[in-house]
Write a protein that holds these residues in place. Structure first.
Motif, PDB file in Angstrom:
ATOM      1  N   ALA A  13     -13.427 -12.666 -16.809  1.00 43.00           N
ATOM      2  CA  ALA A  13     -14.257 -12.201 -15.246  1.00 43.00           C
ATOM      3  C   ALA A  13     -16.058 -12.725 -16.445  1.00 43.00           C
ATOM      4  CB  ALA A  13     -14.321 -10.969 -15.339  1.00 43.00           C
ATOM      5  N   PHE A  69     -11.667  -3.829  -8.882  1.00 43.68           N
ATOM      6  CA  PHE A  69      -9.759  -3.910  -8.945  1.00 43.68           C
ATOM      7  C   PHE A  69      -9.773  -3.477  -9.905  1.00 43.68           C
ATOM      8  CE2 PHE A  69      -6.420  -6.371 -10.741  1.00 43.68           C
ATOM      9  CZ  PHE A  69      -5.710  -6.238 -10.014  1.00 43.68           C
ATOM     10  N   GLY A 103      -7.141 -11.494  -8.072  1.00 41.62           N
ATOM     11  CA  GLY A 103      -7.611 -10.824  -6.936  1.00 41.62           C
ATOM     12  C   GLY A 103      -7.980  -9.192  -6.420  1.00 41.62           C
ATOM     13  N   GLY A 111      -6.614 -11.027 -12.212  1.00 38.03           N
ATOM     14  CA  GLY A 111      -7.385 -10.430 -11.835  1.00 38.03           C
ATOM     15  C   GLY A 111      -8.423 -10.740 -10.913  1.00 38.03           C
ATOM     16  N   VAL A 112      -8.923 -12.250 -11.760  1.00 31.31           N
ATOM     17  CA  VAL A 112     -10.824 -13.051 -11.017  1.00 31.31           C
ATOM     18  C   VAL A 112     -10.525 -13.132  -9.702  1.00 31.31           C
ATOM     19  CG1 VAL A 112     -11.967 -14.886 -11.406  1.00 31.31           C
ATOM     20  CG2 VAL A 112     -10.549 -14.141 -12.834  1.00 31.31           C
ATOM     21  N   VAL A 125     -13.928  -7.202 -10.579  1.00 30.62           N
ATOM     22  CA  VAL A 125     -13.042  -7.234 -11.446  1.00 30.62           C
ATOM     23  C   VAL A 125     -13.274  -5.782 -11.772  1.00 30.62           C
ATOM     24  CG1 VAL A 125     -11.863  -7.101 -13.857  1.00 30.62           C
ATOM     25  CG2 VAL A 125     -13.273  -9.152 -12.574  1.00 30.62           C
ATOM     26  N   LEU A 136      -9.210  -8.237 -17.814  1.00 32.93           N
ATOM     27  CA  LEU A 136      -9.151  -9.201 -17.196  1.00 32.93           C
ATOM     28  C   LEU A 136     -11.014  -9.073 -17.331  1.00 32.93           C
ATOM     29  CD1 LEU A 136      -7.596  -6.473 -14.472  1.00 32.93           C
ATOM     30  CD2 LEU A 136      -7.026  -8.895 -14.151  1.00 32.93           C
ATOM     31  N   THR A 167      -8.116   4.138  -1.498  1.00 33.07           N
ATOM     32  CA  THR A 167      -8.910   3.267  -1.201  1.00 33.07           C
ATOM     33  C   THR A 167      -9.649   2.867  -0.555  1.00 33.07           C
ATOM     34  OG1 THR A 167      -6.585   3.177  -2.027  1.00 33.07           O
ATOM     35  CG2 THR A 167      -7.601   1.260  -2.168  1.00 33.07           C
ATOM     36  N   ILE A 204      -2.112 -12.816 -15.993  1.00 35.25           N
ATOM     37  CA  ILE A 204      -2.987 -11.662 -15.494  1.00 35.25           C
ATOM     38  C   ILE A 204      -4.090 -11.773 -15.476  1.00 35.25           C
ATOM     39  CG2 ILE A 204      -3.135  -9.894 -16.740  1.00 35.25           C
ATOM     40  CD1 ILE A 204      -0.696  -9.986 -16.045  1.00 35.25           C
ATOM     41  N   ALA A 205      -5.219 -13.038 -16.709  1.00 38.37           N
ATOM     42  CA  ALA A 205      -6.547 -13.005 -16.234  1.00 38.37           C
ATOM     43  C   ALA A 205      -7.024 -13.331 -14.629  1.00 38.37           C
ATOM     44  CB  ALA A 205      -7.029 -14.216 -17.137  1.00 38.37           C
ATOM     45  N   MET A 215       1.151  -1.556  -0.102  1.00 39.46           N
ATOM     46  CA  MET A 215       0.049  -0.111   0.149  1.00 39.46           C
ATOM     47  C   MET A 215       1.237   1.338   0.343  1.00 39.46           C
ATOM     48  SD  MET A 215      -3.440  -0.385   0.024  1.00 39.46           S
ATOM     49  CE  MET A 215      -3.942   0.872   1.179  1.00 39.46           C
TER      50      MET A 215
END
Lengths: 297, 296
Positions: free
Chosen positions: B180, B217, A297, A294-295, B214, B176, B281, A290-291, A135
């Motif tokens: 999804a 994010f 994360g 993202g899903v 997503v 991303l 955030t 990457i995909a 952070m």
């Protein structure tokens, strides 16, 4: 009568999917056109860069623009090596990126192994503490870090860019820990009973299992370091110490005044090409990784 | 019993050994510098002489510094690219999710700018934005528009940077979203269709809620990244643009710290920026939490 209705019903049921299929196909054609136009906008600037790099001066300033120059000249690709420290830039970038990713990957995956598969006091709290540091934005740390490295005489060397990375990458730890959670604990228990040491468990069992995830993360990290600009601009002053990104930025600053755009573009293409090749070779793994990030994360 | 506790202790020792490196890295390269930045922000730190404690002086100055406000405004302005990128990327991802031919090729093409070096991309776009011979204006000339000298004009330099940022980040956001969308069960859409929902309703009531995590994010990471924009500014407008109209906060911090050696002052600005990112955030997380609650 009843039959007829039944048949008519059947017809209408049958007829509907056909018309929908047709509608779908028309939509697909539009979507394809939309995506293609987008794709042209994505690659056009890059093609323009390549095209400029092989142009003669007249073609560079030709109106209307020339996409395929009449005289294709690769002379700038020969010239760039003597016009600036491009070669040392490449080797400096390689030294930083290779050292950091190879050693940093080992430290990161060991830590991920410990955080997901070993039992110890404070496991979750330590993990949260570590991850909280993500952070903190780099600009808040860069000034004290700079003074710290300056006091031990590391400014204008590659060490400030290398050493912090050797301690591991928190995103990699996070990602691998997630990945390891799907590995059953029983494998590790069995290995312990067989008398494996923890190091052996790591490199004989865990590492082979997480290799694909490690590879994708390593490539992404490598790209990040290769493309980094803020770190190098803070620490590197002498031309022969600079990384590739700084070298091409200096090309841009020095040769734009002379309008030598083919030279600048040729140097930029050279800076871009290695990662483009890496991406083309590993695109499947990179895109998947990457995909997932993202899903999850 | 004793044997297990001994085993456990061995395991614990190894675990601490394995996490030692990132933990030391955290202490040396994050915690200590952070504490030092906080300390330094209360002093007249200039890197040479003594660090004299001056209280809140730096922070007071930050909030009276018109250049800081300008840089902050520029930074926020350039974040307008985030919603534009999100809408475009979602549209593209929905197109790609239809299973049309060439999907993987499109994915690769859109992703190329993402992996490209930001320095090289900035150099390329600086040339593309050239008022007389740049690609952008030559393209505009084709449709009869006389383009401005993008990077030398106070009203166009920020839009120019936004367009470039959207172009560079589009592939990442799209990827991303595509991931999804692919995880949404097809049966949801079939059920909606049986209930008589049209495409727009299906989008509103199925697609959008399903991609919400997503989207969250993407927004958070984009704001964190956008707040720290630096390289494009440094390469394309080395002086911070006409009338400082493209200078970002990090650019200003960098100038103050490494150009003027006002390290204490720059640290104070960096902490304000850090706090700003943290609060944004936090708000995002709160909004996200509240909305998820509403949905239940």
């Amino acid at each position: 009568m009843k039959m007829e209705v039944a048949i008519a019903d059947k017809k209408s049921i049958k007829a509907e999917p056909v018309s929908e299929k047709k509608r779908n196909r028309i939509t697909n054609i539009f979507v394809f056109a939309f995506l293609s136009i987008g794709a042209i906008f994505m690659v056009a600037p890059l093609l323009w860069m390549v095209s400029t790099s092989v142009k003669t001066k007249e073609d560079v300033f030709a109106l209307p623009p020339v996409w395929i120059p009449t005289d294709i000249s690769f002379s700038k690709y020969a010239e760039i090596w003597s016009m600036g420290p491009l070669l040392s830039g490449i080797s400096n970038s390689l030294i930083v990126a290779v050292t950091v990713t190879v050693i940093g990957t080992i430290t990161s995956s060991l830590a991920a192994f410990a955080f997901s598969k070993l039992k110890f006091r404070g496991r979750n709290n330590l993990f949260i503490l570590l991850f909280a540091s993500v952070m903190i934005p780099y600009p808040a740390l860069m000034i004290p870090q700079f003074m710290m490295f300056s006091s031990i005489g590391w400014v204008d060397s590659l060490l400030p860019l290398i050493v912090p990375g050797l301690f591991g990458n928190l995103f990699m730890i996070f990602f691998l820990r997630q990945y390891l959670s799907s590995v059953p604990n029983s494998i590790i228990e069995a290995a312990k009973i067989d008398g494996c040491s923890y190091f052996q468990i790591f490199y004989k069992i865990i590492f082979p299992l997480i290799k694909p995830a490690v590879a994708a993360q390593l490539i992404l990290w490598f790209m990040g370091i290769w493309n980094d600009y803020l770190g190098p601009i803070l620490y590197l002053n002498s031309p022969e110490k600079q990384t590739l990104q700084l070298v091409i930025a200096n090309f841009n600053a020095s040769y734009a005044i002379q309008s030598d755009y083919p030279l600048i573009m040729a140097a930029s293409v050279v800076a871009l090409l290695p990662m483009l090749i890496v991406f083309m070779v590993f695109q499947k793994q990179i895109i998947e990784s990457i995909a997932i990030s993202g899903v999850k994360g | 019993m004793k044997a297990t506790s001994k085993l456990y202790r061995t395991e614990e020792r190894y675990a601490y050994l394995f996490i030692a490196a990132p933990f030391l890295g955290f202490l040396i390269f994050a915690l200590v510098p952070l504490v030092y930045a906080i300390y330094g922000s209360f002093t007249d730190w200039n890197g040479l002489g003594q660090m004299n404690f001056i209280g809140l002086e730096n922070f007071k100055n930050v909030f009276q510094d018109e250049y800081f406000y300008k840089a902050m405004y520029n930074t926020l302005f350039m974040m307008l690219g985030i919603p534009i990128g999100i809408v475009l990327a979602l549209l593209l991802a929905m197109g790609l999710n239809r299973g049309i031919p060439g999907t993987s090729t499109f994915r690769v093409i859109y992703y190329i700018p993402v992996i490209s070096s930001i320095a090289a991309i900035s150099i390329l776009w600086q040339w593309a934005y050239n008022g007389d011979y740049g690609l952008v204006n030559q393209f505009l000339a084709l449709i009869g528009i006389e383009g401005p000298n993008w990077l030398q004009n106070t009203s166009t330099v920020k839009p120019a940077l936004i367009i470039m940022a959207v172009w560079k980040g589009l592939g990442y956001t799209m990827l991303l979203y595509l991931a999804a969308l692919q995880s949404v069960p097809k049966s949801y859409y079939e059920a909606a269709k049986l209930d008589g929902a049209n495409a727009l309703q299906a989008f509103w009531h199925i697609t959008l809620p399903m991609v919400k995590p997503v989207t969250f994010f993407i927004i958070v990471t984009n704001i964190i990244g956008g707040a720290q924009i630096f390289t494009e500014i440094n390469v394309m407008t080395p002086t911070g643009g006409p009338e400082y109209s493209s200078a970002s906060v990090v650019f200003y911090i960098w100038q103050k710290a490494f150009g003027n050696f006002q390290l204490g002052y720059a640290s104070a600005m960096a902490l304000v920026l850090g706090l700003f990112i943290f609060i944004i955030t936090l708000i995002q997380f709160k909004i996200n939490e509240k909305n998820s609650f509403d949905m239940d």
